[in-house]
Motif scaffolding. Structure first.
Motif: not given
Length: 203
Positions: A98-99, A188-190, A195-197, A201-202
């Motif tokens: 996972x992440x 890349x930005x994509x 990942x951020x989606x 939020x941290x």
């Protein structure tokens, strides 16, 4: 007498348990591996393993102020954590799949290490993510600061000198299998957005 010994053993185990972090937010399927669901305010000790389901996510805050988010379909174990004021911080984790995203509070000395089946990362203070795919390969991305990455398995003689791979603002990503990590590159930005989606939020 047997009951007294058992009681003392439980008290001793409790005394040695090292509190690592607190659950700050939780959504969807997020639990300990023993099946107990996580709730906001739970205090987690060293040795705890967390697991999230398809839509699960949990945000943890450590006693030194560092924040870690476990995204969906992930499993993480807290292997070691100590942040006493008079001693260097020691933090070690195993991301099995996972992440995770992390914002690590800067620390003078000490360590913050995450192991995966195919890589080891080391950092003192930064914001970064680590993802273990279905093939057990590891992707690491740095948002701020620097992270050193090495393969978890034996390294081929002659290429050892190129490790660790250092990630920073421009060359901010790498990908590792069990024997090697590719040179740092710009994501890349994509790819970063995906990942951020998943992490949210941290803050």
């Amino acid at each position: 007498m047997r009951a007294l010994v058992l009681c003392l053993s439980l008290l001793s185990a409790s005394a040695f348990a090292q509190q690592a972090c607190e659950v700050m937010s939780v959504s969807g399927d997020a639990q300990r591996v023993d099946g107990k669901a996580l709730a906001v305010g739970d205090k987690l000790d060293v040795g705890t393993t967390l697991r999230t389901g398809t839509a699960g996510r949990v945000r943890l805050k450590f006693t030194d102020g560092s924040v870690l988010v476990l995204a969906d379909k992930s499993q993480l174990r807290i292997d070691a954590y100590s942040a006493a004021a008079s001693q260097p911080r020691i933090a070690e984790f195993l991301l099995e799949t996972g992440l995770i995203g992390q914002r690590v509070t800067p620390s003078a000395g000490g360590s913050w290490r995450v192991r995966t089946p195919t890589a080891v990362t080391a950092v003192r203070g930064t914001e970064f993510s680590i993802e273990v795919g279905d093939d057990r390969a590891t992707a690491v991305h740095v948002k701020t600061g620097e992270v050193d990455v090495e393969p978890a398995g034996p390294q081929t003689r002659g290429i050892k000198a190129r490790y660790p791979v250092r990630l920073e603002k421009k060359l901010n990503g790498t990908h590792c299998d069990v024997t090697q990590c590719v040179a740092a590159m710009s994501w890349t930005a994509e790819k970063v957005q995906r990942v951020e989606q998943r992490l949210g939020s941290l803050d």
